[in-house]
Structure formats: structure tokens, C-alpha cells
Scaffold this motif. Sequence first.
Motif, PDB file in Angstrom:
ATOM      1  N   SER A  47       0.853  -1.182   0.000  1.00 28.07           N
ATOM      2  CA  SER A  47       0.000   0.000   0.000  1.00 28.07           C
ATOM      3  C   SER A  47       0.889   1.232   0.000  1.00 28.07           C
ATOM      4  N   GLN A  50       1.399   6.658   3.477  1.00 29.46           N
ATOM      5  CA  GLN A  50       0.263   7.455   3.930  1.00 29.46           C
ATOM      6  C   GLN A  50       0.734   8.526   4.899  1.00 29.46           C
ATOM      7  N   GLY A 103      -6.335   1.566   3.473  1.00 27.01           N
ATOM      8  CA  GLY A 103      -4.985   2.102   3.598  1.00 27.01           C
ATOM      9  C   GLY A 103      -4.297   1.714   4.889  1.00 27.01           C
TER      10      GLY A 103
END
Length: 214
Positions: A47, A50, A103
Motif C-alpha cells: 500500500s 500514507q 490504507g
Amino acid sequence: MTELCAVLTGDLVGSSQADPHLVSRAFEALASADDEVRSWFGAASSSALQRHRGDGWQAFVPLSVYALRAACVYSAAVAAVDKRMATRICVGIGRIAELSVDGLGASSGRAFELSGRGLEQMGKSSRLSARADETVLHSGWIEAVFDLADVIVSGWTPRQAVVAQHLLVRNAPSQSELGDRLGISQQAVQDHFSRAHGMALSAACDRLESGLNK
């Protein structure tokens, strides 16, 4: 996930006093470094980095043996932006159930817990540390290697960081090729990498990846 994973939780150092433009550049550099790291495993297996809490961020490495190499690449990316910029990183090593479709911020597991708590416990002058689950083979040795790496990355200049960022990746270019890319001589690349203690870090990364933690 049955494989040992690594979660990297970080924040920018002194971001509240930094030029907002530099902070933006630092996060752009982190995103670029994340693209590089994710390419090692294929985009589908990870992923994207973030950002959270303003100056905080989190990244994921599917195989923990690459945690040190990845952490060095993220550190170098920020340090290369400007001498006033740096990031702290705590790497959590353990297993997780799965990554959330929402996420990294919505994901959970032992590696996430270790990484987040570890960053909270890090000193302000530290730049790199690791917390491994007690069931991880050689967990104390791994944490000690990260402590030594902290001393190295904390002393990088922007020029050293630029070279380290490119030469510590998997399938790194030759020093001559990197020199051509950066518009400097091969000797300059070698000098910067030597002063960055790049060979020692590269050897440590290779040792971890040889199967120490499998």
C-alpha cells in the motif's frame, strides 16, 4: 500474512518551524522513495505511503528482511532535500492479518503496534530505530543493527544522502552510472558514499537479506 512484515512509522523533525515549501518537498521525496521501495515487491503487494497528523507518515514493507534497506532509502530521501530536513523512523517487525483496503492508517497487527509505540518512545535526536516482536529470530541483533544505522544516517549531508538514496536501493546503478545521472564524477560519487558509510550499510542490508530473519 504468514511472512514477517515491516511497518515504518515516521515524522519530520522540526517541521513546525520549517519552511512549508521544504515540508512539501520532503513529503514528495518520501512518496518517490516509497514508489522505489514498492517496486521491489510489485505495486499489488503493498500500500502506498500514507501521511497523517500533519508531519507524520507510514509505509509498509512486505518482507522484513528488506526493512533496513527501505528505512535507509526513506531517510536519505528526506535528508537529500535540505540540510534542515530529517525524519525519524521506527520500524516495527512482526506479522499482520492483512492490509486494510482503506490504507495503512486503517490496518492493524503486531508490526503496526510496535512501529507506532516505538516512534513515541524515540528520542528527539534519534533518526532510526526498530522494534521486533519477541518471537522474531535474532530480534535483539536486528534492533542493535538499527541503532548503529541511526548513528550513520544522522550524520548525512544532503549530498551524501543523494548518493546513498540511489546506491542503497535494490539493483543499484554503478557509481559511474550514478555519476552520469547526477552530473558528477565517479570519484565524487565514491567519496560521498564513503563519507556516508554507505558500504557498511550496504553490507548490513545484504546480511539481513541473505536469510537471517527467515
